[in-house]
Design a protein around this motif. Sequence first.
Motif, mmCIF file in Angstrom:
data_model
loop_
_atom_site.group_PDB
_atom_site.id
_atom_site.type_symbol
_atom_site.label_atom_id
_atom_site.label_comp_id
_atom_site.label_asym_id
_atom_site.label_seq_id
_atom_site.Cartn_x
_atom_site.Cartn_y
_atom_site.Cartn_z
ATOM 1 N N ASP A 48 0.795 -1.216 0.000
ATOM 2 C CA ASP A 48 0.000 0.000 0.000
ATOM 3 C C ASP A 48 0.828 1.266 0.000
ATOM 4 O O ASP A 48 0.425 2.275 -0.541
ATOM 5 C CB ASP A 48 -0.902 0.027 1.243
ATOM 6 C CG ASP A 48 -2.101 -0.859 1.029
ATOM 7 O OD1 ASP A 48 -2.504 -1.024 -0.124
ATOM 8 O OD2 ASP A 48 -2.596 -1.391 2.026
ATOM 9 N N GLY B 89 -9.229 -7.575 5.852
ATOM 10 C CA GLY B 89 -10.059 -6.490 5.312
ATOM 11 C C GLY B 89 -10.241 -5.366 6.316
ATOM 12 O O GLY B 89 -10.106 -4.184 5.980
ATOM 13 N N GLU B 90 -10.518 -5.714 7.560
ATOM 14 C CA GLU B 90 -10.726 -4.694 8.586
ATOM 15 C C GLU B 90 -9.435 -3.905 8.844
ATOM 16 O O GLU B 90 -9.451 -2.689 9.007
ATOM 17 C CB GLU B 90 -11.228 -5.334 9.876
ATOM 18 C CG GLU B 90 -12.652 -5.867 9.769
ATOM 19 C CD GLU B 90 -13.666 -4.763 9.488
ATOM 20 O OE1 GLU B 90 -13.936 -3.955 10.383
ATOM 21 O OE2 GLU B 90 -14.187 -4.716 8.358
ATOM 22 N N TYR B 91 -8.322 -4.618 8.860
ATOM 23 C CA TYR B 91 -7.035 -3.928 9.044
ATOM 24 C C TYR B 91 -6.775 -2.979 7.872
ATOM 25 O O TYR B 91 -6.299 -1.858 8.057
ATOM 26 C CB TYR B 91 -5.891 -4.950 9.173
ATOM 27 C CG TYR B 91 -5.510 -5.210 10.625
ATOM 28 C CD1 TYR B 91 -4.616 -4.367 11.280
ATOM 29 C CD2 TYR B 91 -6.058 -6.268 11.324
ATOM 30 C CE1 TYR B 91 -4.280 -4.585 12.608
ATOM 31 C CE2 TYR B 91 -5.726 -6.491 12.651
ATOM 32 C CZ TYR B 91 -4.835 -5.652 13.293
ATOM 33 O OH TYR B 91 -4.500 -5.867 14.603
ATOM 34 N N ARG B 92 -7.082 -3.448 6.677
ATOM 35 C CA ARG B 92 -6.831 -2.619 5.494
ATOM 36 C C ARG B 92 -7.681 -1.355 5.536
ATOM 37 O O ARG B 92 -7.182 -0.248 5.345
ATOM 38 C CB ARG B 92 -7.124 -3.407 4.216
ATOM 39 C CG ARG B 92 -6.751 -2.658 2.939
ATOM 40 C CD ARG B 92 -7.092 -3.438 1.672
ATOM 41 N NE ARG B 92 -6.625 -4.812 1.741
ATOM 42 C CZ ARG B 92 -7.399 -5.882 1.701
ATOM 43 N NH1 ARG B 92 -8.706 -5.751 1.583
ATOM 44 N NH2 ARG B 92 -6.898 -7.091 1.765
ATOM 45 N N TRP B 93 -8.935 -1.508 5.867
ATOM 46 C CA TRP B 93 -9.817 -0.331 5.866
ATOM 47 C C TRP B 93 -9.525 0.591 7.037
ATOM 48 O O TRP B 93 -9.661 1.816 6.925
ATOM 49 C CB TRP B 93 -11.291 -0.781 5.844
ATOM 50 C CG TRP B 93 -11.663 -1.256 4.471
ATOM 51 C CD1 TRP B 93 -11.851 -2.537 4.053
ATOM 52 C CD2 TRP B 93 -11.820 -0.440 3.300
ATOM 53 N NE1 TRP B 93 -12.124 -2.586 2.710
ATOM 54 C CE2 TRP B 93 -12.109 -1.316 2.221
ATOM 55 C CE3 TRP B 93 -11.745 0.929 3.048
ATOM 56 C CZ2 TRP B 93 -12.327 -0.861 0.916
ATOM 57 C CZ3 TRP B 93 -11.959 1.372 1.745
ATOM 58 C CH2 TRP B 93 -12.251 0.491 0.713
ATOM 59 N N PHE B 94 -9.106 0.020 8.147
ATOM 60 C CA PHE B 94 -8.714 0.867 9.281
ATOM 61 C C PHE B 94 -7.456 1.662 8.919
ATOM 62 O O PHE B 94 -7.341 2.846 9.222
ATOM 63 C CB PHE B 94 -8.469 -0.008 10.517
ATOM 64 C CG PHE B 94 -8.093 0.769 11.759
ATOM 65 C CD1 PHE B 94 -8.673 2.004 12.049
ATOM 66 C CD2 PHE B 94 -7.155 0.264 12.650
ATOM 67 C CE1 PHE B 94 -8.328 2.719 13.198
ATOM 68 C CE2 PHE B 94 -6.797 0.958 13.792
ATOM 69 C CZ PHE B 94 -7.388 2.194 14.064
ATOM 70 N N TYR B 95 -6.550 0.995 8.225
ATOM 71 C CA TYR B 95 -5.329 1.677 7.780
ATOM 72 C C TYR B 95 -5.685 2.879 6.891
ATOM 73 O O TYR B 95 -5.175 3.978 7.076
ATOM 74 C CB TYR B 95 -4.433 0.692 7.030
ATOM 75 C CG TYR B 95 -3.259 1.337 6.334
ATOM 76 C CD1 TYR B 95 -2.153 1.772 7.068
ATOM 77 C CD2 TYR B 95 -3.256 1.515 4.956
ATOM 78 C CE1 TYR B 95 -1.085 2.373 6.425
ATOM 79 C CE2 TYR B 95 -2.194 2.108 4.310
ATOM 80 C CZ TYR B 95 -1.103 2.535 5.048
ATOM 81 O OH TYR B 95 -0.057 3.137 4.404
ATOM 82 N N TYR B 96 -6.575 2.663 5.919
ATOM 83 C CA TYR B 96 -7.001 3.783 5.069
ATOM 84 C C TYR B 96 -7.661 4.872 5.912
ATOM 85 O O TYR B 96 -7.457 6.067 5.684
ATOM 86 C CB TYR B 96 -7.980 3.297 3.988
ATOM 87 C CG TYR B 96 -7.370 2.390 2.949
ATOM 88 C CD1 TYR B 96 -6.064 2.568 2.515
ATOM 89 C CD2 TYR B 96 -8.108 1.347 2.400
ATOM 90 C CE1 TYR B 96 -5.510 1.732 1.567
ATOM 91 C CE2 TYR B 96 -7.543 0.504 1.439
ATOM 92 C CZ TYR B 96 -6.256 0.698 1.033
ATOM 93 O OH TYR B 96 -5.701 -0.127 0.089
ATOM 94 N N ALA B 97 -8.459 4.453 6.878
ATOM 95 C CA ALA B 97 -9.129 5.429 7.744
ATOM 96 C C ALA B 97 -8.098 6.307 8.450
ATOM 97 O O ALA B 97 -8.312 7.506 8.649
ATOM 98 C CB ALA B 97 -10.012 4.703 8.763
ATOM 99 N N TYR B 100 -5.845 8.573 5.629
ATOM 100 C CA TYR B 100 -6.619 9.679 5.055
ATOM 101 C C TYR B 100 -7.023 10.678 6.147
ATOM 102 O O TYR B 100 -7.128 11.874 5.893
ATOM 103 C CB TYR B 100 -7.846 9.157 4.307
ATOM 104 C CG TYR B 100 -7.512 8.536 2.967
ATOM 105 C CD1 TYR B 100 -7.116 9.335 1.894
ATOM 106 C CD2 TYR B 100 -7.569 7.172 2.768
ATOM 107 C CE1 TYR B 100 -6.796 8.773 0.656
ATOM 108 C CE2 TYR B 100 -7.254 6.603 1.546
ATOM 109 C CZ TYR B 100 -6.865 7.401 0.494
ATOM 110 O OH TYR B 100 -6.542 6.852 -0.721
#
Lengths: 55, 362
Positions: A48, B89-97, B100
């Motif tokens: 990423d 998935g949860e880790y990935r979306w938390f990372y984006y959260a 950003y």
Amino acid sequence: MSNQYRVLGRIGARDLTPEEELLVTGGGGSKRTLTVCTSPNVTSATLDGDLGECA
Amino acid sequence: MKIVVLAHANDNHTAPIKWAAEQAGFKVACWGGLSWKEQQQASASFNGGDSLTLGPHSVDPGDVVWVRRPQPSEINPKVSESDKAFAEGEYRWFYYALVYLIEALPVRVVNKYSASRFINNKSVQLLLARKCGMHVPETLMSNSPAEVRRFLQQSSNRTICKAFFPHVWKKDSGGVAVTETFEIKVNDLPSDEVLTYAPAIYQQMVVKKFDVRMVVLGTTVYSYALHNPKGALDWRQDAGQGLVEVEIIDTPPEVEQAMLAFAKAGGITFGSADFAIDNEGKWWFLEINEQGQFLWLDQFNPKVNMQQKFLAFLTLPEGAPRQQIEERQSIFPSMSDYDKTGLHEQLEPEVHAGAGFISTEP
């Protein structure tokens, strides 16, 4: 290595010298900032955030 | 104000920059990315007073955040196999959260994560570069055999092929191969099917006198001519063997103006760009990496002082002019000062999860 079904990028890839290999395999000690580009190395694949510049 | 670095402290650029900033009295906090381990856990709370903590560090108003090398999230290996995909998935979306969110906080960010996502696309780079007035080689990005053949047949120039992203092949028998730019002729093209195995970038070869590495620091740019006696198509090959000479050069005003317009359009304030200079002295934009390596310039030519310039840029308010950067750079120790400490010899290799860009071949 058979070239059957290999991608064009592999055909044009270059074998590294032992010294260069150290740089991409996470070794290299004091020369590590000499990695003028950021290959995804064997211990640190990019995903990423870590964006390469060697291409 | 403290400097928050999104990278492991042993990253090859983070370590010397952290050391030099601390020598000058700045507090530096490194966070290697999201993980189940305590030092890499994170929390964002929105309870009136919004707050963000990354490991043991809080991100506070006025901080500067350098998004150097955020690493992929690492899930707890004990999680049930049945729940692994969910956890990832949860880790990935938390990372984006988190990444950003940083852009929305009252901090300075170099570079904003959204901008890095945008500008690291080579298609975007070529389009913006041309729009901003730079010379850009004719290029085709494609996985269509017919288009690839047409491009090579119609091109009146020599053509190169390169990948969108670096890749490493580890051979079982030992040794490593990496993607590299190479010349390709229409008669060398493999079967159509092979051209569909992976898309690629086909580009007009610029017959160059020398290469230039340019570093963008906010409102200004610094350019360095790279002379490689062997004249390899890709100078990185010679640089890896220490064969490149780095010369400090002036940037033509129209190129600087175009690059600053490009950076503004791409939303970045920092980056390392590559140019090819042809025999007529024309500067051809090749690509930019918004978090490219830059300290090697100091090691090839100690007069570059890029470590000091970068730290001056990082600790000044956004938009600081070149003169302020150069007036401030002397408060920071140089890369050669860091090398003398021997600290670099103690750096542990970076170990992270994931191997998405590594292949093993028999």
